[in-house]
Design an enzyme around this catalytic site. Structure first.
Site, PDB file in Angstrom:
ATOM      1  N   CYS A 160       0.816  -1.216   0.000  1.00 18.81           N
ATOM      2  CA  CYS A 160       0.000   0.000   0.000  1.00 18.81           C
ATOM      3  C   CYS A 160       0.846   1.262   0.000  1.00 18.81           C
ATOM      4  O   CYS A 160       0.643   2.157  -0.811  1.00 18.81           O
ATOM      5  CB  CYS A 160      -0.934  -0.001   1.204  1.00 18.81           C
ATOM      6  SG  CYS A 160      -1.994   1.465   1.272  1.00 18.81           S
ATOM      7  N   CYS A 165      -1.684   1.603  -3.071  1.00 20.44           N
ATOM      8  CA  CYS A 165      -2.747   2.598  -3.006  1.00 20.44           C
ATOM      9  C   CYS A 165      -2.264   4.014  -2.726  1.00 20.44           C
ATOM     10  O   CYS A 165      -2.851   4.974  -3.232  1.00 20.44           O
ATOM     11  CB  CYS A 165      -3.783   2.181  -1.971  1.00 20.44           C
ATOM     12  SG  CYS A 165      -3.122   1.568  -0.417  1.00 20.44           S
ATOM     13  N   LYS A 174      -0.417   5.367  -5.937  1.00 20.36           N
ATOM     14  CA  LYS A 174      -1.442   5.353  -6.978  1.00 20.36           C
ATOM     15  C   LYS A 174      -2.416   6.514  -6.817  1.00 20.36           C
ATOM     16  O   LYS A 174      -2.773   7.192  -7.782  1.00 20.36           O
ATOM     17  CB  LYS A 174      -2.171   4.005  -6.918  1.00 20.36           C
ATOM     18  CG  LYS A 174      -3.268   3.772  -7.964  1.00 20.36           C
ATOM     19  CD  LYS A 174      -4.623   4.279  -7.504  1.00 20.36           C
ATOM     20  CE  LYS A 174      -5.050   3.748  -6.173  1.00 20.36           C
ATOM     21  NZ  LYS A 174      -5.414   2.333  -6.141  1.00 20.36           N
ATOM     22  N   TYR A 208      -9.944  -3.463 -10.635  1.00 15.50           N
ATOM     23  CA  TYR A 208      -9.773  -2.080 -10.205  1.00 15.50           C
ATOM     24  C   TYR A 208      -8.409  -1.517 -10.593  1.00 15.50           C
ATOM     25  O   TYR A 208      -8.301  -0.346 -10.970  1.00 15.50           O
ATOM     26  CB  TYR A 208     -10.044  -1.944  -8.701  1.00 15.50           C
ATOM     27  CG  TYR A 208      -8.968  -2.488  -7.793  1.00 15.50           C
ATOM     28  CD1 TYR A 208      -7.982  -1.654  -7.275  1.00 15.50           C
ATOM     29  CD2 TYR A 208      -8.942  -3.827  -7.426  1.00 15.50           C
ATOM     30  CE1 TYR A 208      -6.997  -2.141  -6.437  1.00 15.50           C
ATOM     31  CE2 TYR A 208      -7.968  -4.331  -6.588  1.00 15.50           C
ATOM     32  CZ  TYR A 208      -6.994  -3.485  -6.096  1.00 15.50           C
ATOM     33  OH  TYR A 208      -6.011  -3.975  -5.270  1.00 15.50           O
ATOM     34  N   GLU A 264      -8.046   1.759 -12.905  1.00 11.86           N
ATOM     35  CA  GLU A 264      -7.418   2.940 -12.310  1.00 11.86           C
ATOM     36  C   GLU A 264      -6.256   3.420 -13.170  1.00 11.86           C
ATOM     37  O   GLU A 264      -6.143   4.623 -13.472  1.00 11.86           O
ATOM     38  CB  GLU A 264      -6.955   2.615 -10.893  1.00 11.86           C
ATOM     39  CG  GLU A 264      -8.113   2.484  -9.911  1.00 11.86           C
ATOM     40  CD  GLU A 264      -7.693   1.990  -8.541  1.00 11.86           C
ATOM     41  OE1 GLU A 264      -8.472   2.163  -7.590  1.00 11.86           O
ATOM     42  OE2 GLU A 264      -6.588   1.419  -8.411  1.00 11.86           O
ATOM     43  N   HIS A 270     -27.276  21.323   0.695  1.00 14.94           N
ATOM     44  CA  HIS A 270     -27.460  21.786  -0.689  1.00 14.94           C
ATOM     45  C   HIS A 270     -26.607  23.029  -0.969  1.00 14.94           C
ATOM     46  O   HIS A 270     -26.474  23.882  -0.104  1.00 14.94           O
ATOM     47  CB  HIS A 270     -28.944  22.111  -0.923  1.00 14.94           C
ATOM     48  CG  HIS A 270     -29.242  22.596  -2.297  1.00 14.94           C
ATOM     49  ND1 HIS A 270     -29.271  21.758  -3.386  1.00 14.94           N
ATOM     50  CD2 HIS A 270     -29.512  23.848  -2.756  1.00 14.94           C
ATOM     51  CE1 HIS A 270     -29.556  22.461  -4.466  1.00 14.94           C
ATOM     52  NE2 HIS A 270     -29.706  23.736  -4.108  1.00 14.94           N
ATOM     53  N   GLU A 312     -26.004  15.105  -1.431  1.00 13.74           N
ATOM     54  CA  GLU A 312     -27.404  15.236  -1.062  1.00 13.74           C
ATOM     55  C   GLU A 312     -28.290  14.240  -1.803  1.00 13.74           C
ATOM     56  O   GLU A 312     -29.413  13.936  -1.361  1.00 13.74           O
ATOM     57  CB  GLU A 312     -27.905  16.655  -1.300  1.00 13.74           C
ATOM     58  CG  GLU A 312     -27.996  17.077  -2.743  1.00 13.74           C
ATOM     59  CD  GLU A 312     -28.489  18.511  -2.903  1.00 13.74           C
ATOM     60  OE1 GLU A 312     -29.532  18.847  -2.305  1.00 13.74           O
ATOM     61  OE2 GLU A 312     -27.828  19.286  -3.617  1.00 13.74           O
TER      62      GLU A 312
END
Length: 451
Positions: free
Chosen positions: A45, A50, A53, A180, A184, A440, A445
């Site tokens: 990682c 990750c 990346k 993934y 990616e 908002h 939302e």
């Protein structure tokens, strides 16, 4: 706590995220801990996964932001991209994080060995230097390694490990895989200006994700110029004199690429650990088989993280390491990690995030389900003139409204999903979301406005 029969109470092989957490926590509980890492402290990682990346994902996003900003009144003249500058800066920060990991372990008096370690006998570990130590408990946390398909010429293929160290951005790249990692890096290289071709041996991308999310990502990716080839496996690869690669795939005419990258999954990293010397049982994929408390069939040997092939996610490895250390060395009732309802994300362009069951899984398990969706253009895209739509999907039990899964593709999807995951994990209902006032204007939302 100390058992003088052994040199250490715990010896951890592999200092990635899971191994680091387990070693640090065990030491905090008073155990005498040693840990060995033959590469760099931090594991997949931090060093080659990750973390770097995500830094590349940030860098790639600027390609679109620099286009979009013009509609917001900004003028950017003479813009250019320097891959080497980004690459080196990312690697510099990776080094910084590696130093933090090392410092944390040293502060907890964990003895570090920067070399290969192998189990050679009962409670015995032999280091590459020849030093032999003993430990009451041994933890395997060596993670997983990229899988490269077997075909003539596969020695010329790179993996995600090497992608962070390229000398230049390839003009045309073939990425093998549909998971993934493939999607990616397809987004990253595409934003950096590469012609990207994704070749998958099956007929879908991101198989475990909800079909609405993966279909939307593929539509957007194709609009951005990424090409997809399905049921295409490499038959052979040849390196030409000019440094390019001629690739022949099933059902596809021979094509030429500047670079070929394999992103076809990761396999447990168990080679050379000496597990056979003490009879540790492995599964069909070479994974270390463990019980719910991360214990192997050998009473004093445990394993956490990707090497067990339970859930290959860094936060899961960390939780498993924590639970192991607390349960074995802490003054608590032993506990295990709940591997259900784990949120995840794909840092594609745009990103996908998900928690809980997808629509197919929900229908198979619950029969009657109710699906709510919101399909919209985020305000930023509207102003920028970018015709890219986001999608939010909520899947509920048709009998009582309990939320079974939430899935999203669009800007900030992973950041938004983290909070939604708490609600899904807690077993909340659609009515609880309906009763919550929206913030908002936001993308988030949409989670409380779907009808």
């Amino acid at each position: 706590m100390a058992d003088t029969e052994y040199d250490f109470d715990l010896f951890t092989i592999g200092i990635g995220s899971g191994g680091t957490r387990a070693s640090r926590v065990a030491a905090a509980h008073g155990a005498r801990v040693a840990a060995a890492e033959e590469h760099r402290v931090g594991g997949t990682c931090v060093i080659r996964g990750c973390v770097p990346k995500k830094m590349l994902v940030y860098g790639a996003q600027f390609a679109e932001d620099l286009e979009d900003c013009q509609q917001f009144g900004w003028t950017i003249e003479g813009k250019s991209f320097d891959w080497v500058k980004l690459r080196d800066h990312v690697m510099k920060d990776v080094g910084r994080i590696e130093g933090v990991y090392t410092e944390t372990l040293e502060k907890h008096d964990v003895t570090l060995f920067h070399e290969h370690a192998k189990i050679t006998d009962e409670h015995e570990i032999t280091l590459a230097s020849g030093k032999v130590v003993t430990a009451k408990h041994i933890l395997i946390a060596t993670g997983a390694t990229p899988h490269v398909p077997d075909f003539p010429g596969n020695e010329h293929v790179i993996t995600s490990n090497e992608a962070f160290h390229l000398d230049e951005v390839p003009g045309c790249i073939l990425i093998l895989g549909g998971g993934y990692i493939a999607n990616e890096f397809a987004g990253i290289f595409n934003e950096f200006g590469s012609k990207v071709v994704v070749a998958n041996r099956s007929d879908v991308i991101l198989r475990s994700y909800d079909f609405s999310m993966r279909d939307r990502l593929m539509q957007i990716s194709m609009t951005k110029g990424i090409e997809f080839l399905f049921r295409a496996e490499v038959e052979k690869l040849e390196k030409r004199d000019d440094g390019t690669f001629a690739v022949k795939m099933t059902g596809v005419e021979e094509r030429t690429f500047d670079l070929v990258m394999a992103a076809t999954g990761r396999v447990p990293n168990v080679e050379g650990l000496g597990l056979e010397n003490v009879g540790v049982e492995l599964g069909k994929r070479g994974e270390i088989k463990v019980d719910e408390f991360s214990k192997t069939n050998v009473d004093y040997i445990y394993a956490v993280g990707d090497v067990t092939d339970r859930v290959q996610l860094t936060p899961v490895a960390i939780r498993e390491g924590q639970a192991f250390a607390d349960s074995v060395f802490g003054d608590v009732e032993p506990y295990s990690v709940d591997h259900s309802c784990i949120p995840s994300a794909v840092f594609s362009h745009p990103p996908i995030s998900s928690v809980g069951l997808n629509e197919r899984e929900a229908k198979e398990q619950y029969g009657q389900v109710k699906v709510y969706t919101s399909d919209f253009r985020p305000m930023k895209n509207v102003v920028a003139g970018r015709n890219e739509r986001s999608l939010v999907k909520m899947i509920c039990d048709g009998a009582n409204g309990q939320i079974l899964g939430v899935h999203m593709i669009g800007p900030y999807a992973p950041e938004i999903m983290q909070t939604a995951a708490v609600a899904v994990k807690a077993g909340m209902n659609k009515a609880d979301f309906d009763a919550t006032t929206a913030i908002h204007p936001t993308v988030a939302e949409e989670l409380v406005l779907m009808k």
